[in-house]
Design a protein around this motif. Structure first.
Motif, PDB file in Angstrom:
ATOM      1  N   UNK A 212      28.814  -4.546  11.519  1.00  0.00           N
ATOM      2  CA  UNK A 212      28.714  -3.098  11.418  1.00  0.00           C
ATOM      3  C   UNK A 212      28.894  -2.681   9.965  1.00  0.00           C
ATOM      4  N   UNK A 213      27.935  -1.931   9.449  1.00  0.00           N
ATOM      5  CA  UNK A 213      28.023  -1.328   8.130  1.00  0.00           C
ATOM      6  C   UNK A 213      27.834   0.175   8.275  1.00  0.00           C
ATOM      7  N   UNK A 214      28.495   0.930   7.445  1.00  0.00           N
ATOM      8  CA  UNK A 214      28.280   2.375   7.438  1.00  0.00           C
ATOM      9  C   UNK A 214      28.477   2.905   6.031  1.00  0.00           C
ATOM     10  N   UNK A 215      28.051   4.132   5.825  1.00  0.00           N
ATOM     11  CA  UNK A 215      28.337   4.869   4.589  1.00  0.00           C
ATOM     12  C   UNK A 215      27.928   4.107   3.325  1.00  0.00           C
ATOM     13  N   UNK A 216      26.702   3.604   3.330  1.00  0.00           N
ATOM     14  CA  UNK A 216      26.154   2.979   2.123  1.00  0.00           C
ATOM     15  C   UNK A 216      25.671   4.054   1.145  1.00  0.00           C
ATOM     16  N   UNK A 217      25.198   5.154   1.667  1.00  0.00           N
ATOM     17  CA  UNK A 217      24.784   6.312   0.863  1.00  0.00           C
ATOM     18  C   UNK A 217      23.689   5.955  -0.147  1.00  0.00           C
ATOM     19  N   UNK A 218      22.626   5.322   0.348  1.00  0.00           N
ATOM     20  CA  UNK A 218      21.464   5.055  -0.497  1.00  0.00           C
ATOM     21  C   UNK A 218      20.947   6.366  -1.064  1.00  0.00           C
ATOM     22  N   UNK A 219      20.813   6.424  -2.368  1.00  0.00           N
ATOM     23  CA  UNK A 219      20.376   7.644  -3.033  1.00  0.00           C
ATOM     24  C   UNK A 219      21.461   8.236  -3.901  1.00  0.00           C
ATOM     25  N   UNK A 220      22.705   7.890  -3.599  1.00  0.00           N
ATOM     26  CA  UNK A 220      23.809   8.311  -4.451  1.00  0.00           C
ATOM     27  C   UNK A 220      23.934   7.334  -5.613  1.00  0.00           C
ATOM     28  N   UNK A 221      24.238   7.837  -6.798  1.00  0.00           N
ATOM     29  CA  UNK A 221      24.373   6.948  -7.950  1.00  0.00           C
ATOM     30  C   UNK A 221      25.587   6.041  -7.823  1.00  0.00           C
ATOM     31  N   UNK A 222      26.478   6.336  -6.885  1.00  0.00           N
ATOM     32  CA  UNK A 222      27.693   5.542  -6.723  1.00  0.00           C
ATOM     33  C   UNK A 222      27.586   4.538  -5.578  1.00  0.00           C
ATOM     34  N   UNK A 223      26.436   4.502  -4.932  1.00  0.00           N
ATOM     35  CA  UNK A 223      26.222   3.544  -3.856  1.00  0.00           C
ATOM     36  C   UNK A 223      26.101   2.124  -4.412  1.00  0.00           C
ATOM     37  N   UNK A 224      26.786   1.179  -3.783  1.00  0.00           N
ATOM     38  CA  UNK A 224      26.664  -0.227  -4.152  1.00  0.00           C
ATOM     39  C   UNK A 224      25.532  -0.847  -3.322  1.00  0.00           C
ATOM     40  N   UNK A 225      24.335  -0.366  -3.582  1.00  0.00           N
ATOM     41  CA  UNK A 225      23.174  -0.780  -2.800  1.00  0.00           C
ATOM     42  C   UNK A 225      22.890  -2.267  -2.948  1.00  0.00           C
ATOM     43  N   UNK A 226      22.920  -2.763  -4.186  1.00  0.00           N
ATOM     44  CA  UNK A 226      22.618  -4.176  -4.407  1.00  0.00           C
ATOM     45  C   UNK A 226      23.624  -5.074  -3.720  1.00  0.00           C
TER      46      UNK A 226
ATOM     47  N   UNK B 239      19.538  12.760  -2.080  1.00  0.00           N
ATOM     48  CA  UNK B 239      18.125  12.575  -2.403  1.00  0.00           C
ATOM     49  C   UNK B 239      17.372  13.901  -2.509  1.00  0.00           C
ATOM     50  N   UNK B 240      17.942  14.957  -1.959  1.00  0.00           N
ATOM     51  CA  UNK B 240      17.303  16.264  -2.094  1.00  0.00           C
ATOM     52  C   UNK B 240      17.552  16.891  -3.463  1.00  0.00           C
ATOM     53  N   UNK B 241      18.466  16.332  -4.212  1.00  0.00           N
ATOM     54  CA  UNK B 241      18.769  16.875  -5.531  1.00  0.00           C
ATOM     55  C   UNK B 241      17.668  16.482  -6.515  1.00  0.00           C
ATOM     56  N   UNK B 242      17.325  17.356  -7.457  1.00  0.00           N
ATOM     57  CA  UNK B 242      16.184  17.101  -8.359  1.00  0.00           C
ATOM     58  C   UNK B 242      16.345  15.882  -9.251  1.00  0.00           C
ATOM     59  N   UNK B 243      17.589  15.469  -9.517  1.00  0.00           N
ATOM     60  CA  UNK B 243      17.798  14.328 -10.408  1.00  0.00           C
ATOM     61  C   UNK B 243      17.918  13.007  -9.667  1.00  0.00           C
ATOM     62  N   UNK B 244      17.743  13.030  -8.345  1.00  0.00           N
ATOM     63  CA  UNK B 244      17.852  11.812  -7.560  1.00  0.00           C
ATOM     64  C   UNK B 244      16.496  11.478  -6.955  1.00  0.00           C
ATOM     65  N   UNK B 245      16.185  10.205  -6.815  1.00  0.00           N
ATOM     66  CA  UNK B 245      14.926   9.791  -6.226  1.00  0.00           C
ATOM     67  C   UNK B 245      15.075   8.411  -5.586  1.00  0.00           C
ATOM     68  N   UNK B 246      14.121   8.081  -4.759  1.00  0.00           N
ATOM     69  CA  UNK B 246      14.104   6.785  -4.085  1.00  0.00           C
ATOM     70  C   UNK B 246      13.771   5.694  -5.094  1.00  0.00           C
ATOM     71  N   UNK B 247      14.557   4.613  -5.102  1.00  0.00           N
ATOM     72  CA  UNK B 247      14.384   3.551  -6.078  1.00  0.00           C
ATOM     73  C   UNK B 247      14.005   2.240  -5.401  1.00  0.00           C
TER      74      UNK B 247
END
Length: 269
Positions: free
Chosen positions: A11-25, A51-59
Motif C-alpha cells: 500500500x502506497x499513498x500520498x505520493x503527490x505527483x506534481x508537487x515539487x516536494x514529491x519523491x517521485x523517483x 498541477x492546476x497551478x501555472x508553474x506546475x506541469x506533468x513531467x
C-alpha cells in the motif's frame, strides 16, 4: 543483482505527483524492486491541486512512475487498486472503473488470510477538506510553504553537521492539533471499520505511518512520499509492516507497532 522482495499486498499513498516536494523517483525505484500480488494506491497519488497551478506541469518522471505500474500489471500480473483521495478527486468522474487488473474506486474492501480490511484514503473524516474546500486549499498552500522552509532549515542543519529534522511535520502537527484538524482521526476510522464489520482499516491522508491496534481493529496508515517515504507491506503469512525507503537497499522494514505519534522522517528533500 538483488532478488526482488515479494509481498502479498503493498500500500502506497500520498505520493503527490506534481508537487515539487514529491519523491517521485524514489517511489518509482521502490516499485521497481518489489513484486506483489496486490498494489493499493490509497489516494493523493496525483496532486491535481498542484498541477492546476501555472508553474506546475506533468513531467517525464511522472510518466515513468505509471510505466512501472503498467509493467507490474503486464509482467507480474499485479492487481492495482487506485483509491481516490482529496488531491486526486478528479477521479470521482471515473470511479468506479475496472479495466483488466486495474480498478479505480472510492473505497475498497478485501480479505486476506481470513481478515477483512476496509481501505479508504481518509479525507472523508476531515471536515475541512470535505465541507470547506477553499480552506483546505489554503492549508495546502501553507503546507507547501512549510516544505520550502523545511528545505532551507535542513540545508543549514546539514552544514552544521546536524541530522535531519522535519520542521514542517512538527509545525503542521502543532497547528492541526490546535484547530482539531485531525482530532481523533484514528478512532473515527476504527469506528468506521467496526461499522463495516472489518478486522482492519487502511488509510493515508495525514502523512503519518502507523501500525496500531484499537481493541479488535487493526489500524494501518501508509504514510507518504513527501517526507516519510513509507509504504505498508503484507507478507505471505499475512503479517503487516511499515517499510521505509532507503536508497541503498530500497527496503528498510520497521518493527510492527510503530507509534502513530512518532512520524518517520526520510533524508532531507
Amino acid at each position: 543483482m538483488k532478488t526482488k522482495k515479494y509481498y502479498s499486498t503493498v500500500v502506497l499513498s500520498d505520493i503527490h505527483l506534481g508537487s515539487e516536494y514529491s519523491h517521485t523517483e524514489e517511489a518509482t525505484a521502490f516499485l521497481q524492486h518489489i513484486d506483489c500480488q496486490r498494489l493499493i494506491l490509497n489516494g493523493d497519488i496525483i496532486d491535481g491541486w498542484q498541477l492546476r497551478k501555472p508553474n506546475r506541469h506533468w513531467e517525464q518522471k511522472h510518466t515513468d512512475f505509471f510505466k512501472v505500474l503498467m509493467k507490474m500489471m503486464e509482467k507480474q500480473g499485479t492487481e492495482i487498486i487506485y483509491v481516490r483521495g482529496n488531491h486526486d478527486d478528479f477521479l470521482d468522474n471515473l470511479a468506479p472503473l475496472c479495466f483488466s487488473n486495474l480498478s479505480i474506486v472510492k473505497d475498497y474492501t478485501f480479505t486476506s488470510h481470513g481478515k477483512t480490511y476496509y481501505v479508504t484514503h481518509g479525507d472523508i473524516f476531515d471536515t475541512v477538506t470535505t465541507h470547506m474546500r477553499w480552506l483546505a486549499e489554503l492549508g495546502d498552500t501553507g503546507y507547501t510553504f512549510l516544505l520550502s522552509l523545511n528545505r532551507l532549515y535542513n540545508y543549514i542543519r546539514r552544514k552544521q553537521g546536524k541530522p535531519y529534522y522535519s520542521l514542517s511535520q512538527q509545525v503542521k502537527h502543532c497547528v492541526k492539533s490546535a484547530v482539531s484538524y485531525i482530532s481523533d482521526f484514528e478512532k473515527e476510522l476504527v469506528r468506521l471499520a467496526e461499522t463495516k464489520k472489518a478486522d482492519g482499516i487502511i488509510c493515508g491522508h495525514i502523512h503519518q505511518a502507523a501500525d496500531l491496534r484499537y481493541g479488535q481493529v487493526h489500524y494501518l496508515n501508509s504514510g507518504d512520499w513527501v517526507e516519510s517515504l513509507t509504504a505498508l507491506t503484507e507478507n505471505e503469512q499475512g503479517e503487516w509492516n511499515i517499510v521505509i525507503y532507503n536508497a541503498d537497499d530500497y527496503r528498510v522494514p520497521e518493527p510492527n507497532g510503530l507509534a502513530a505519534t512518532q512520524p518517520v522522517y526520510a533524508p532531507a528533500i
